[in-house]
Design an enzyme around this catalytic site. Structure first.
Site, short mmCIF file in Angstrom:
data_model
loop_
_atom_site.label_atom_id
_atom_site.label_comp_id
_atom_site.label_asym_id
_atom_site.label_seq_id
_atom_site.Cartn_x
_atom_site.Cartn_y
_atom_site.Cartn_z
N LYS A 69 60.09 43.92 56.27
CA LYS A 69 60.33 42.48 56.36
C LYS A 69 60.31 42.00 57.80
O LYS A 69 59.72 40.95 58.11
CB LYS A 69 61.66 42.13 55.69
CG LYS A 69 62.09 40.68 55.85
CD LYS A 69 63.18 40.29 54.89
CE LYS A 69 64.38 41.19 54.93
NZ LYS A 69 65.14 41.11 56.21
N THR A 71 58.73 43.32 60.23
CA THR A 71 57.35 43.41 60.72
C THR A 71 56.57 42.15 60.35
O THR A 71 55.83 41.59 61.16
CB THR A 71 56.66 44.65 60.13
OG1 THR A 71 57.42 45.82 60.51
CG2 THR A 71 55.24 44.79 60.65
N ARG A 92 68.21 39.12 64.23
CA ARG A 92 69.50 39.78 64.45
C ARG A 92 69.33 40.96 65.40
O ARG A 92 68.25 41.53 65.53
CB ARG A 92 70.06 40.29 63.12
CG ARG A 92 70.46 39.20 62.15
CD ARG A 92 70.81 39.80 60.80
NE ARG A 92 69.66 40.48 60.22
CZ ARG A 92 69.75 41.44 59.30
NH1 ARG A 92 70.93 41.83 58.87
NH2 ARG A 92 68.67 41.99 58.81
N LYS A 103 67.81 54.11 58.22
CA LYS A 103 66.93 52.95 58.18
C LYS A 103 66.09 52.80 59.45
O LYS A 103 64.98 52.29 59.43
CB LYS A 103 67.77 51.68 57.96
CG LYS A 103 66.96 50.42 57.75
CD LYS A 103 67.87 49.25 57.41
CE LYS A 103 67.08 47.97 57.17
NZ LYS A 103 66.50 47.45 58.42
N ALA A 271 73.59 42.26 55.71
CA ALA A 271 73.65 41.35 54.57
C ALA A 271 74.31 41.99 53.36
O ALA A 271 74.74 41.28 52.45
CB ALA A 271 72.26 40.85 54.20
N PHE A 299 68.04 42.10 54.09
CA PHE A 299 67.79 42.68 52.77
C PHE A 299 67.11 41.68 51.84
O PHE A 299 66.34 40.84 52.28
CB PHE A 299 69.08 43.26 52.18
CG PHE A 299 69.59 44.46 52.93
CD1 PHE A 299 68.81 45.59 53.07
CD2 PHE A 299 70.86 44.45 53.51
CE1 PHE A 299 69.27 46.70 53.78
CE2 PHE A 299 71.32 45.56 54.22
CZ PHE A 299 70.53 46.68 54.33
N PHE A 379 50.40 48.10 52.75
CA PHE A 379 50.51 49.50 53.19
C PHE A 379 49.21 50.22 52.88
O PHE A 379 48.51 49.86 51.92
CB PHE A 379 51.70 50.19 52.50
CG PHE A 379 53.04 49.82 53.07
CD1 PHE A 379 53.72 50.71 53.90
CD2 PHE A 379 53.62 48.59 52.81
CE1 PHE A 379 54.96 50.37 54.43
CE2 PHE A 379 54.85 48.25 53.33
CZ PHE A 379 55.53 49.15 54.16
N TRP A 407 51.55 45.18 60.45
CA TRP A 407 51.77 46.44 61.17
C TRP A 407 50.52 46.86 61.92
O TRP A 407 50.58 47.19 63.11
CB TRP A 407 52.19 47.54 60.19
CG TRP A 407 52.70 48.78 60.89
CD1 TRP A 407 54.00 49.10 61.13
CD2 TRP A 407 51.92 49.86 61.45
NE1 TRP A 407 54.08 50.30 61.81
CE2 TRP A 407 52.82 50.78 62.01
CE3 TRP A 407 50.55 50.11 61.53
CZ2 TRP A 407 52.39 51.95 62.65
CZ3 TRP A 407 50.11 51.28 62.18
CH2 TRP A 407 51.04 52.18 62.72
#
Length: 553
Positions: A69, A71, A92, A103, A271, A299, A379, A407
């Site tokens: 997200k 990215t 953030r 993560k 979140a 999230f 992806f 990406w």
């Protein structure tokens, strides 16, 4: 190349040049080296120009692997910059808990990154350290007060203020302090939370200026006296000392993307256990300085976006002009029943089964009556058949869906999404809040569970039931509700994937965060101090004799 290698190979512009792109002079910034700076936030009372747009990026429920997200967020900001729109990204700050855990960092990925990546993901400008120190200073002052006079008759068994640490450390969830004799303090049971879950983090992200920061800190409830009445920081007269420790951290941080889009990074609440949005000061400053502000909510939309719209938006005073819901083929297949280790294999049946998860998020955002766009984050394992099936589904729902290659190609791989977002921001926006402030806490909680999560009911532990009655007596009914639950499911069970129905959300406890201005409801087995996985990301990190870091992601 890895994310870190791409970031290390980048040529960064001096931060003064990035500041000049958004009309900031050298007098408006406080450099932290060549490529980072603190900036003076905008006067919060200054009106946002009517033509300036706010874009909120959120997502479907993620998989444990993460879905990019951030990215997409960075790629979209760079794409808008490439289209000659004056753009600022508002994000953030990463916590070292996920960085050292499972993560990873939170600066995007590939060619859609915010840099300097190493600094941002680790110590940055010291905001996390300031919050940790301020939080633990308050804890120390409370324990000292108990030892020496305790004129307010605080009940040591009912102190709710905990210490914090910006790292996952399960061994500190439950501790006993004051051991070792009378001179060591009052013996009591307590524990640690991660810094991202602390009330001071929420306050930093919701304060509109230094005076408001001090007011909110004064309103923090640290516990209860022996008559079961709340005791605040203001009653203890600690608010000035704690505000002093946070006065520099209150200033937003300016950095840049690989595409040199100015990026304001400030505040880092999770979140799933907090309200999941960067600071209102950062977002408001960006909104006043740029034509387009692209921001995020943590999230899935059931968590971050709901909290942005029901907790942050009333203070910010600006509704998003468009919501971008990030979806990936692999996350939908995971929510459709395909095992995590098989997500790179084509599975049209699992993908179609997972559409229900996307649909519920779209329905939820449509309920607020804000224009919605879907970003399909591409992806390499995605097949043409899978992408075509997902795009076709969105088209049938009347939602524009755009495949992005953020990406691999940065802003240029997100241009089509940027065009669609610009169009969407011109559409009518008839924002409707999920609930009204005058509703009871029980009604607000039930509305979130039934209307957003799709559950059938809420059950409360006996402790939670007692707390709701107490909160009503204290006059806290008008506050919004921040539900802390798993990010992997609409329910409080991380294994209940897709779009479940007829489930029950179990609330075991409420935590009053009166300084922040909301009530936290702990659902299921959610923990405010995460633990490290069996093989934490820290094991993959290395540094050579020249100080070059590898393995950070």
């Amino acid at each position: 190349m890895t994310d870190l290698e791409i970031a290390q190979a980048a040529k960064l512009e001096p931060i003064s040049k990035i500041a000049s792109l958004i009309g900031l002079s050298d007098d408006d910034i406080e450099p932290y080296g060549k490529y980072k700076a603190k900036i003076n936030p905008i006067d919060f009372n200054e009106a946002i120009p009517a033509s300036h747009k706010l874009v909120l990026v959120t997502s479907i429920n993620p998989t444990p692997a993460g879905e990019g997200k951030s990215t997409v967020l960075v790629g979209l900001g760079d794409a808008l910059t490439q289209l000659n729109h004056k753009t600022i990204i508002a994000m953030r700050e990463p916590s070292m808990g996920p960085v050292m855990g499972m993560k990873g960092g939170a600066t995007g990925g590939g060619y859609s990154q915010v840099v300097p990546m190493e600094d941002i993901n680790l110590h940055f400008t010291g905001d996390m350290h300031a919050l940790t120190s301020a939080n633990n200073t308050l804890a120390a002052l409370i324990d000292n007060y108990l030892l020496h006079d305790n004129q307010l008759d605080i009940d040591p068994r009912r102190i709710i203020w905990k210490r914090v640490l910006d790292i996952n450390d399960r061994a500190l969830r439950q501790i006993v302090t004051g051991m070792g004799g009378v001179s060591q303090g009052v013996v009591r049971q307590t524990g640690f939370e991660i810094t991202a879950a602390s009330e001071l983090m929420a306050i930093l992200c919701l304060a509109t200026d230094l005076s408001d920061l001090k007011r909110r800190i004064s309103n923090i409830v640290i516990g209860y006296n022996t008559d079961k009445q709340p005791v605040t920081v203001g009653q203890l007269h600690f608010e000035d000392a704690i505000t002093i420790l946070l006065k520099e951290a209150l200033k937003p941080n300016l950095v840049q993307t690989l595409g040199h889009t100015p990026t304001i990074i400030h505040g880092g609440p999770f979140a799933n256990i907090a309200h999941g949005c960067n600071s209102v000061l950062a977002t408001k400053t960006a909104l006043n300085l740029a034509d387009y502000t692209v921001t995020e909510a943590g999230f899935g939309a059931d968590l971050g976006a709901e909290k942005f719209l029901d907790i942050k938006r009333p203070i910010l005073g600006k509704t998003p002009d468009t919501v971008v819901v990030v979806a990936t083929v692999r996350a939908l297949k995971y929510n459709g029943g395909q095992p995590l280790e098989q997500l790179e294999n084509e599975n049209l049946v699992a993908l179609e089964n997972g559409f229900a998860n996307l649909q519920r998020h779209l329905d939820n955002m449509n309920r607020y009556q804000i224009p919605v766009v879907v970003s399909i984050n591409h992806f390499t394992s995605d097949t043409k058949a899978e992408l075509d099936l997902l795009k076709s589904y969105c088209e049938r729902q009347g939602i524009e869906a755009v495949v992005t290659d953020s990406w691999a190609n940065g802003g240029s791989g997100t241009i089509a999404l940027a065009h669609q977002v610009v169009t969407a921001t011109q559409q009518p926006n008839k924002f409707t809040p999920l609930y009204n402030s005058e509703e009871s806490l029980t009604d607000k909680l039930t509305t979130i569970v039934t209307d957003v999560y799709g559950g059938s009911e809420v059950t409360l532990s006996k402790k939670a039931q007692r707390q709701l009655q107490q909160f009503a007596d204290f006059g806290w009914q008008g506050l919004p509700v921040c539900i802390a639950k798993t990010q992997y499911s609409f329910s409080d069970d991380p294994h209940l994937l897709g779009a479940p129905t007829d489930f029950t959300i179990h609330i075991r406890e409420f935590i009053p965060k009166i300084g922040a201005g909301f009530i936290v409801a702990l659902a299921g087995n959610i923990l405010t101090m995460p633990g490290l996985p069996k093989k934490p990301a820290a094991l993959n990190m290395h540094i050579d004799a020249d100080g070059k870091v590898t393995g950070l992601f």
